[in-house]
Scaffold this active site. Structure first.
Site, PDB file in Angstrom:
ATOM      1  N   LYS A 156       0.974  -1.248   0.088  1.00 35.62           N
ATOM      2  CA  LYS A 156       0.200   0.118   0.024  1.00 35.62           C
ATOM      3  C   LYS A 156       0.685   1.306  -0.122  1.00 35.62           C
ATOM      4  CE  LYS A 156      -3.952  -1.778   2.430  1.00 35.62           C
ATOM      5  NZ  LYS A 156      -4.545  -1.966   3.781  1.00 35.62           N
TER       6      LYS A 156
ATOM      7  N   GLY B 246      10.335  -5.554   7.416  1.00 32.03           N
ATOM      8  CA  GLY B 246       9.329  -6.749   7.475  1.00 32.03           C
ATOM      9  C   GLY B 246       9.890  -7.512   6.266  1.00 32.03           C
TER      10      GLY B 246
ATOM     11  N   GLY C 266       9.476  -2.330  12.241  1.00 28.54           N
ATOM     12  CA  GLY C 266       8.975  -0.892  12.658  1.00 28.54           C
ATOM     13  C   GLY C 266      10.042   0.058  12.856  1.00 28.54           C
TER      14      GLY C 266
HETATM   15  P1  AMP Z   1       4.269  -4.522   3.269  1.00 27.37           P
HETATM   16  O1  AMP Z   1       3.831  -5.082   4.335  1.00 27.37           O
HETATM   17  O2  AMP Z   1       3.355  -3.108   2.815  1.00 27.37           O
HETATM   18  O3  AMP Z   1       5.643  -4.218   2.575  1.00 27.37           O
HETATM   19  O4  AMP Z   1       3.382  -5.264   1.921  1.00 27.37           O
HETATM   20  C1  AMP Z   1       3.893  -6.593   1.751  1.00 27.37           C
HETATM   21  C2  AMP Z   1       3.056  -7.396   1.032  1.00 27.37           C
HETATM   22  O5  AMP Z   1       2.754  -6.890  -0.278  1.00 27.37           O
HETATM   23  C3  AMP Z   1       3.570  -8.791   0.851  1.00 27.37           C
HETATM   24  O6  AMP Z   1       2.622  -9.724   1.604  1.00 27.37           O
HETATM   25  C4  AMP Z   1       3.384  -8.958  -0.812  1.00 27.37           C
HETATM   26  O7  AMP Z   1       2.488 -10.075  -1.072  1.00 27.37           O
HETATM   27  C5  AMP Z   1       2.284  -7.868  -1.034  1.00 27.37           C
HETATM   28  N1  AMP Z   1       1.939  -7.265  -2.583  1.00 27.37           N
HETATM   29  C6  AMP Z   1       3.357  -7.358  -3.360  1.00 27.37           C
HETATM   30  N2  AMP Z   1       2.796  -6.938  -4.524  1.00 27.37           N
HETATM   31  C7  AMP Z   1       1.536  -7.184  -4.461  1.00 27.37           C
HETATM   32  C8  AMP Z   1       0.713  -7.023  -5.621  1.00 27.37           C
HETATM   33  N3  AMP Z   1       0.899  -6.576  -6.772  1.00 27.37           N
HETATM   34  N4  AMP Z   1      -0.496  -6.892  -5.239  1.00 27.37           N
HETATM   35  C9  AMP Z   1      -1.166  -7.513  -3.879  1.00 27.37           C
HETATM   36  N5  AMP Z   1      -0.113  -7.589  -3.035  1.00 27.37           N
HETATM   37  C10 AMP Z   1       0.900  -7.411  -3.036  1.00 27.37           C
END
Ligand code: AMP
Length: 395
Positions: free
Chosen positions: A197, A353, A376
């Protein structure tokens, strides 16, 4: 910045905040001892000088005293890793802790029971911190993972050691590695930001725009940018209310002379599943019913060019849904590019993470210059915040 080198630990008791919040299996065996191993250099250095060591940590999120979160479970593993017997105090404050600390001889190690068995720990209670402080002569903070919390053992305790406080080797290394990216970086500097996100990374993006030459934006965040720019993203993950923000980031980047690189093609799937049908498509033309789950080959080639010419690389967040093998290729490829660039002399820092999990899973850990231990805490430092645990030592 005071470190172990500023003190002579002979005949002194060092009270060290470590991060021994390790995963346990159902029989309470430690399944990943990385965090204990990471604290070993600091402990060894103090013991080698003829000091003694009192270790304090939290484990999990207990509500009051809960046997399953007892640090007794990790006693054996800690002894094995340190190569010395480790004593245990079944309460981190009170008579037992006091007596055990008083009887500690040079070269000996004492582990205190879970700090979070007392609510005062997370509340940052001053009296509780004072009791902990009374156990040792020198306070050492070596827990990066909790440095962003103003808890009793991570921050408040430091006030009882006006001069006798310092960073452990691990925490010092974390700070030094981040400074190599954010302060004394060799150009060109590239940040790779992936993950799901925009909303969870926006403060990081804003803060580091001033410090980088290139920014690669990948993962799920891609589609908010692509949609904002008028592309068709099918069923891809998107934060509609962040489209304006995405355009603002692009505008700011242009103003600051930062080159933004977004995937031009993606691996699209007809389902959020490892066994979905897939096709490579232009990122602006994802068919209805399909969603982008990984970076495509042209994108990876572009990213490779940027990474190979970079002298400093920061990586936070995967390029795709790497947990599913069908969509892990982009993240693995990126990891390999960074490894190659690092072998050619670039400094690379991986943190926060999921990218750390990816680097470990794909066996790339040793090929990065530094892999951070704090999720974090690392993100908050990238956001430009002063971490209370770090400030308390510098104070
Ligand atoms: P974050 O915790 O924000 O760093 O997000 C990590 C997560 O983003 C991981 O679990 C990935 O599976 C997910 N992710 C990465 N690329 C995508 C995508 N194109 N669509 C959905 N989820 C994604």
């Amino acid at each position: 910045m005071k470190t172990l080198n500023d003190f002579d630990f002979a005949n002194k008791k060092a009270i060290i905040r470590v991060d021994f919040n390790v995963p346990l299996d159902e029989n309470f065996n430690v399944t990943d001892a990385t965090r204990i191993e990471a604290a070993k250099p600091t402990i060894d250095a103090i013991l080698a000088q003829g000091g003694s060591v009192i270790l304090m940590s939290h484990l999990g999120r207990p509500k009051g005293v809960e046997a399953k979160y007892s640090l007794q479970h990790i006693l054996k593993t800690t002894s094995e890793i340190l190569g010395v017997p480790v004593q245990f105090a079944a309460n981190c404050i009170g008579d037992q802790a006091q007596t055990a600390a008083q009887n500690l001889k040079p070269g000996e190690v004492l582990l205190l029971e879970n700090l979070r068995f007392h609510d005062e720990e997370e509340a940052g209670d001053v009296a509780f911190a004072k009791e902990l402080a009374s156990l040792g002569d020198i306070y050492v903070n070596d827990a990066f993972g909790t440095a962003h919390r103003a808890h009793a053992s991570t921050t408040i305790i430091a006030q009882f050691f006006p001069n006798e406080k310092c960073f452990g080797l691990l925490l010092a290394k974390e700070i030094e590695s981040l400074n190599k990216v954010l302060k004394n970086s060799e150009k060109p500097v590239t940040a790779v930001l992936g993950g799901s996100k925009v909303s969870s990374k926006i403060t990081v993006i804003e803060n580091i725009l001033d410090k980088v030459d290139h920014m690669i934006i990948g993962g799920g965040m891609t589609f908010t940018f692509v949609k904002a720019l008028g592309g068709k993203i099918g069923n891809s993950i998107c934060e509609d209310d962040k489209q304006e923000l995405a355009l603002e980031i692009l505008r700011l980047a242009k103003e600051k002379g930062v080159q933004i690189h977004i995937p031009v093609d993606v691996i699209a799937a007809d389902d959020f599943s490892n066994t979905a049908n897939t096709q490579v498509v232009d990122v602006r033309e994802i068919p209805d019913g399909w969603q982008g789950l990984d970076a495509g080959p042209k994108s990876l080639e572009n990213f490779r060019n940027v990474i190979m010419e970079s002298k400093t690389i920061l990586w936070n967040g995967p390029l795709g849904v790497f947990e599913m093998p069908s969509f892990a290729n982009g993240t693995i490829a990126l990891g390999n590019f960074i490894a190659e660039s690092t072998a050619n002399g670039a400094f690379s820092l991986v943190g926060g993470g999921d990218s750390v999990a990816a680097v470990k899973q794909f066996g790339l850990e040793d090929k990065m210059s530094y892999v951070s231990t704090g999720g974090g805490a690392m993100l908050e430092m990238l956001e430009g915040r002063v971490l209370p645990g770090i400030a308390a030592i510098l104070d």
